[in-house]
Design a protein around this motif. Structure first.
Motif, PDB file in Angstrom:
ATOM      1  N   ARG C 276      19.455  52.277  11.592  1.00 19.66           N
ATOM      2  CA  ARG C 276      20.002  53.278  10.674  1.00 19.66           C
ATOM      3  C   ARG C 276      21.488  53.113  10.404  1.00 19.66           C
ATOM      4  N   LYS C 277      22.272  52.962  11.440  1.00 19.50           N
ATOM      5  CA  LYS C 277      23.724  52.958  11.216  1.00 19.50           C
ATOM      6  C   LYS C 277      24.250  51.666  10.578  1.00 19.50           C
ATOM      7  N   MET C 278      23.408  50.663  10.485  1.00 14.80           N
ATOM      8  CA  MET C 278      23.827  49.436   9.807  1.00 14.80           C
ATOM      9  C   MET C 278      23.458  49.454   8.319  1.00 14.80           C
ATOM     10  N   VAL C 279      22.650  50.449   7.909  1.00 10.11           N
ATOM     11  CA  VAL C 279      22.153  50.454   6.532  1.00 10.11           C
ATOM     12  C   VAL C 279      23.272  50.723   5.523  1.00 10.11           C
TER      13      VAL C 279
ATOM     14  N   SER D  67      27.106  41.789  29.146  1.00  8.25           N
ATOM     15  CA  SER D  67      27.555  40.579  29.829  1.00  8.25           C
ATOM     16  C   SER D  67      29.043  40.339  29.572  1.00  8.25           C
ATOM     17  N   PHE D  68      29.522  40.755  28.381  1.00 10.48           N
ATOM     18  CA  PHE D  68      30.953  40.682  28.099  1.00 10.48           C
ATOM     19  C   PHE D  68      31.545  42.024  28.514  1.00 10.48           C
ATOM     20  N   LYS D  69      32.715  42.026  29.118  1.00  6.48           N
ATOM     21  CA  LYS D  69      33.254  43.244  29.711  1.00  6.48           C
ATOM     22  C   LYS D  69      34.477  43.732  28.925  1.00  6.48           C
ATOM     23  N   LEU D  70      35.559  42.919  28.957  1.00 13.55           N
ATOM     24  CA  LEU D  70      36.808  43.329  28.315  1.00 13.55           C
ATOM     25  C   LEU D  70      36.644  43.451  26.805  1.00 13.55           C
ATOM     26  N   ALA D  71      35.727  42.682  26.244  1.00 17.25           N
ATOM     27  CA  ALA D  71      35.519  42.700  24.794  1.00 17.25           C
ATOM     28  C   ALA D  71      34.643  43.869  24.352  1.00 17.25           C
ATOM     29  N   SER D  72      34.037  44.578  25.304  1.00 18.52           N
ATOM     30  CA  SER D  72      33.021  45.569  24.925  1.00 18.52           C
ATOM     31  C   SER D  72      33.610  46.922  24.540  1.00 18.52           C
ATOM     32  N   ARG D  73      32.931  47.605  23.654  1.00 13.09           N
ATOM     33  CA  ARG D  73      33.248  49.001  23.313  1.00 13.09           C
ATOM     34  C   ARG D  73      33.068  49.895  24.540  1.00 13.09           C
ATOM     35  N   LEU D 257      28.999  43.913  15.138  1.00 12.74           N
ATOM     36  CA  LEU D 257      30.148  43.662  16.009  1.00 12.74           C
ATOM     37  C   LEU D 257      30.978  44.935  16.195  1.00 12.74           C
ATOM     38  N   LYS D 258      31.146  45.706  15.124  1.00 11.81           N
ATOM     39  CA  LYS D 258      31.927  46.946  15.218  1.00 11.81           C
ATOM     40  C   LYS D 258      31.297  47.914  16.226  1.00 11.81           C
ATOM     41  N   GLU D 259      29.986  47.812  16.371  1.00 10.41           N
ATOM     42  CA  GLU D 259      29.275  48.651  17.340  1.00 10.41           C
ATOM     43  C   GLU D 259      29.504  48.174  18.768  1.00 10.41           C
ATOM     44  N   LEU D 260      29.590  46.863  18.947  1.00  8.19           N
ATOM     45  CA  LEU D 260      29.595  46.289  20.292  1.00  8.19           C
ATOM     46  C   LEU D 260      30.981  46.022  20.839  1.00  8.19           C
ATOM     47  N   THR D 261      31.967  45.870  19.944  1.00  8.37           N
ATOM     48  CA  THR D 261      33.284  45.456  20.415  1.00  8.37           C
ATOM     49  C   THR D 261      34.390  46.219  19.684  1.00  8.37           C
ATOM     50  N   HIS D 262      35.560  46.261  20.302  1.00 11.27           N
ATOM     51  CA  HIS D 262      36.740  46.892  19.706  1.00 11.27           C
ATOM     52  C   HIS D 262      37.635  45.882  19.005  1.00 11.27           C
ATOM     53  N   LEU D 263      37.228  44.614  19.037  1.00 15.12           N
ATOM     54  CA  LEU D 263      38.060  43.564  18.448  1.00 15.12           C
ATOM     55  C   LEU D 263      37.926  43.562  16.926  1.00 15.12           C
ATOM     56  N   PRO D 264      38.964  43.143  16.205  1.00 18.09           N
ATOM     57  CA  PRO D 264      38.861  43.062  14.740  1.00 18.09           C
ATOM     58  C   PRO D 264      37.865  41.973  14.308  1.00 18.09           C
ATOM     59  N   VAL D 265      37.282  42.194  13.143  1.00 15.42           N
ATOM     60  CA  VAL D 265      36.284  41.266  12.606  1.00 15.42           C
ATOM     61  C   VAL D 265      36.662  40.902  11.172  1.00 15.42           C
ATOM     62  N   ILE D 266      36.824  39.623  10.910  1.00 11.09           N
ATOM     63  CA  ILE D 266      37.091  39.194   9.540  1.00 11.09           C
ATOM     64  C   ILE D 266      35.997  38.240   9.079  1.00 11.09           C
ATOM     65  N   ILE D 267      35.987  37.957   7.788  1.00  9.75           N
ATOM     66  CA  ILE D 267      34.932  37.130   7.193  1.00  9.75           C
ATOM     67  C   ILE D 267      35.549  35.931   6.466  1.00  9.75           C
ATOM     68  N   ASP D 268      34.880  34.801   6.591  1.00 13.98           N
ATOM     69  CA  ASP D 268      35.254  33.594   5.845  1.00 13.98           C
ATOM     70  C   ASP D 268      34.155  33.314   4.828  1.00 13.98           C
ATOM     71  N   GLY D 290      32.923  46.639   5.675  1.00 19.03           N
ATOM     72  CA  GLY D 290      33.829  47.129   6.714  1.00 19.03           C
ATOM     73  C   GLY D 290      34.629  46.066   7.428  1.00 19.03           C
ATOM     74  N   ALA D 291      34.716  44.880   6.864  1.00 21.09           N
ATOM     75  CA  ALA D 291      35.495  43.828   7.514  1.00 21.09           C
ATOM     76  C   ALA D 291      36.978  44.199   7.550  1.00 21.09           C
ATOM     77  N   ASP D 292      37.685  43.684   8.555  1.00 22.46           N
ATOM     78  CA  ASP D 292      39.114  43.962   8.708  1.00 22.46           C
ATOM     79  C   ASP D 292      39.979  42.979   7.943  1.00 22.46           C
ATOM     80  N   GLY D 293      39.338  41.988   7.342  1.00 25.96           N
ATOM     81  CA  GLY D 293      40.117  41.015   6.608  1.00 25.96           C
ATOM     82  C   GLY D 293      39.233  39.887   6.119  1.00 25.96           C
TER      83      GLY D 293
END
Lengths: 349, 349, 349, 349
Positions: C276-279, D67-73, D257-268, D290-293
């Motif tokens: 849902r939240k990705m839609v 499995s990822f710790k510091l990168a996780s939300r 990614l926005k759900e799983l991590t607090h890191l910025p996400v950009i697109i190429d 919703g990309a950051d750049g």
């Protein structure tokens, strides 16, 4: 450009062609195959075809149209045999490489080495430098692991294949290892490939999970372009929508690669399927498809393995599989196992 | 729910269980295997476990946890043998099905039928109704094609497998064909599957290029849920990033399916790879992986075939392949070919 | 072959070209676009180019090189507008289609219809015939469901889109439904496509999870080849190695299809991502990529939906999304929503 | 383990927790966010929960299950802002990075830098070390290229992002570059990631063509585990069966990614689609998702580019795209472009 020479050219003829090419700005590669000498010139686009064709001993000049040159069948029609001491990968004999995912200690490695050697393996595998998706997973014993592998292999008459991830691994690996493995994650680590191209050591190059056949052959070309022609290719499963198996073994890569390249091709069914009981069928299928060898995870006690135990064969399973593979190899006119392969008299069911 | 009965239950015991289940609103499926009777009840969630367990002859009630029920190994542990006259798919003998992609005419079909029958095929394949991506491609000879197939098959002692795309094809196909094929594009054509479930004809169900293993087994379940248990599964390549081959043969589907289902599994290497010279290695590999049979495109003159000629074997290639496959089958304790398989005395190299 | 006529040709000129083509064995298709008449001749390879070029009104004859002809931009350069009453798909207005996955009952459908109509949807979606992977899943209310949809849609001024899986569904669907949907599993069900080609009803054709762009356009061609040019294409996610989302939305299909075809292209983000939240992000992205519309799963109470509740938007979420999409549409010079789109004066943030 | 502290803890409290954890064998990571202090302990499995919980200022101890710790939300709920001088990636402003695929010379870079800076880009991209599939392709200008980039960027007020393939590249890159890019082929080059983890430089980490979301985040974790928390993630297309586009842009990676991590996400989008006219629609869609750049290939003369010209935007196309993207950013409550984003008064159509 491929420069074909008349059968059994004189060394002088070869050297003259070489000099001419070098002075015209080309790098020159040479492979000698059963009385045939193959020369490949790499360099500027405007090749001095006329001048070279006129040199004594030169019979034909052919453009290699593939993006990979030295690795292509167009350059070299006959199969490459990669010799590791008296073990030859790519010849009539099918070679088994077996051992644990990771080196855990001396006792483990010795028990496995003894078992796989008795069953017919010629090469011991085992990871000392382990690339792991998570920084918090076991990363291997490092140089200590290489020493353990070497000692066990020597005791049981095996060669050693082990992964290098990095230029800094090359010096110790060259000391203790017979075949340097490039893992799937490093198949396009061009720095590493360039460094390997300067060594005189066989390289086992694994295809990555999304590497095309052409990319794999171009990565092999990186190694060969520096002068190291001893490259063994390895298919270990690609990424698809399948979730039941770890990856999807692309077995058709065997006949496809055999068509495109003269390099030996082996299969890693363990990483491809990731489930112990699926390994043996895929190993048998690999031999039937024409693979030159297998690299398999085998453990004397898979359930307590530090890494990938769920996909490791037991020693008993490996023994049974070896006999089946030897019989299938015979169907294809090849051999496998102790003393140059299974005695043909025992090959009936 | 699987209801296990004591060995050799009386027919009365079975019928009483059946009646109880039907009156409680369940549909009841029954399979008889070598003195063992398996009952499967499908219906409401609140199963009357206590009441059924108390009935005479009932020994155990087990929940089938997979989404597919009748198709699962959980329901039926022993392999299903799909009998097509005296040809049995899923037993010890490996079955070859071979023939042209499309029926083009009587002469073509006769020449191919004769050739494949002599080489050891037991079933003739050939498309009369052709699903084609483009509306402007050759769509097959229709019922006329089925008649040609039947006649040629009868002449040379073969069974016939041919594709149905549609409910309207079922009536003629049932008259002329022994095994009804559902093509990859129709693997989730539930209307067609439902119609097939009401027939007493073996169905060859092809996996689609993006069908998961679970979806394939659920499509088989559609056919079985109506009472037609004679389903043969067929892997024919999946879609991946690979472009060199037409599709990517997922050979690990063989051991995976063997683990999950009791139904026979065959391989179509022709559509999987799409290149003639890659077919034989993949065919051999399929047998080595444990497939119960192969379905292959064979043509007496592939270069002039109306459809898929580039992936069809010649009759000569098919003969050589048959011998290789028979020898590999022997390694696995199976037989293949004329008179119940290759004579074992000739199995040496 | 595309036959171009001079601007505003006489009907007689057109008919003469048509007659000539028919008598030469070609089928002739005609599209009229703002004073321009396009003729397409399909048939034998040796086209009588000279004879046709000489006819009055004919200006140019062009070969259509793509495998799909009527669907190609080569044949028709301007965008097709598929009119569904006063709703036009493929024009300046972006069209929202919304509703539940499955029709569950009158109350459910009414509540959702009211909500989505108020928010700006023009078409109500809802499944009455449900294709389900498992034979044991809820299969839809059938014709009863279609009647419920029709009534609710009429009450709230909406059009209806609903899936047909089968020729037997066409008769009732034509009575109650405005747009006939072909689901992903039936994208190459050629029997169904052929039957739809004979109707005068818009068809919403969904791409399958492994359908290539060319295959999708060839499936559209099946519908058009019979004379039904009202085809709307829909991307709904493809199968890849990704496991986090249900499928992988291939949004680049929008510009790719816009390049290759004149048919409208809409997106189904609900099935593509399945969460849902990705839609909403994917819906906004679809508009920004140039899609002509969206088909979305919306439910007044998703957590108790009989089917796909986890991917259905709530009515509140749908309202917010509609406003965002309308603003993005404005950036591209398009409109969306009530009264021909959001009032531009309110378009600031 | 995440150790949460009361709002505004004293430095002494934090240090005591840190000391206790270090002496128990844990490594301790600290992030400070607007008055909140987050501590993460990584190490042995038997965490001394009781002892730590009793320390002054500690309010809660939570297990990070990913499995990822510091990168996780789970560890850090609020978005990470990666500051590159006065340019912030991951905040309210959407950041454009633009420039040529490869640095070819001073004039080329200057013209492009001027153009992209005027249009609103904040960061200049350009390859000096080029990873190429074939050893015979142009491999970049090396350090000379970095100098050219730096000079042009300084002239036009831009930051610089450029790829490093190797530890040996780090020293020069740190001198001339603001953001170190890890290319898709090196996403699991753990030696390189480990080296980057010890630097105080932002890292732009590109997802590989077959990298899962979890693997990407574990690769980010490698960089963060060494203490470098300035990681920007970048999606650039995955490998699928699609052949029309170079790769398939997986835009749903943004919300996932926005759900799983607090890191910025950009697109190429340039590498994802590989076709110039498909880049702008995908760029707009990225902002809408919703990309950051964005990181885009832009060239003043794409047709004569040494590398990837067919996917480079012209400067004119880039200017138009920037305006569209700025307007879409406004719809999402974000800004983009010169002086902190487009003037909102001009945002109407």
């Amino acid at each position: 450009m491929k420069i074909s020479m008349a059968p059994r050219p004189t060394e002088e003829q070869i050297q003259e062609v070489r000099r001419k090419l070098l002075s015209a700005g080309y790098s020159v590669h040479r492979m000698d195959r059963e009385g045939e000498t193959l020369l490949c010139a790499l360099g500027p686009a405007d090749f001095p075809e006329e001048a070279i064709r006129r040199l004594p001993g030169v019979t034909e000049i052919t453009k290699i149209t593939k993006s990979f040159k030295l690795a292509s069948r167009q350059f070299c029609a006959s199969d490459t045999h990669v010799a590791v001491g008296d073990v030859v990968v790519g010849g009539r004999e099918v070679i088994l490489m077996a051992g644990p995912c990771a080196v855990e200690g001396e006792d483990q490695v010795n028990r496995i080495a003894e078992g796989v050697a008795q069953a017919g393996a010629k090469v011991m595998r085992g990871g000392a430098f382990k690339p792991r998706s998570s920084p918090y997973s076991f990363q291997g014993l490092g140089v200590e692991g290489l020493k353990i592998l070497r000692k066990a292999a020597d005791t049981f008459g095996l060669k050693v294949v082990s992964e290098v991830m990095d230029i800094s691994h090359l010096e110790p690996a060259c000391r203790y290892v017979d075949i340097l493995q490039v893992g799937a994650r490093n198949v396009q680590n061009f720095t590493l490939l360039n460094a390997l191209s300067l060594l005189d050591k066989p390289v086992l190059l694994k295809r990555g999970p999304a590497t095309t056949i052409e990319e794999l052959l171009n990565s092999a070309e990186y190694i060969m372009a520096g002068g190291n022609y001893k490259v063994i290719l390895c298919e270990r499963g690609i990424r698809t929508f399948n979730t039941y198996t770890r990856n999807t073994l692309d077995l058709s890569a065997v006949p496809v690669l055999k068509e495109l390249t003269h390099l030996p091709v082996i299969i890693d069914p363990s990483h491809a399927v990731g489930i112990r009981k699926m390994v043996a069928p895929m190993a048998r299928a690999s031999i039937a498809a024409g693979a030159d060898g297998l690299i398999l995870e085998v453990h004397h006690d898979p359930d307590s393995a530090l890494c990938d135990g769920q996909q490791s064969l037991t020693l008993d399973q490996f023994r049974v599989l070896t006999v089946e593979c030897a019989r299938i190899a015979l169907v294809l006119g090849r051999t496998l196992g102790p003393e140059g392969g299974l005695d043909t008299k025992k090959a009936g069911p």
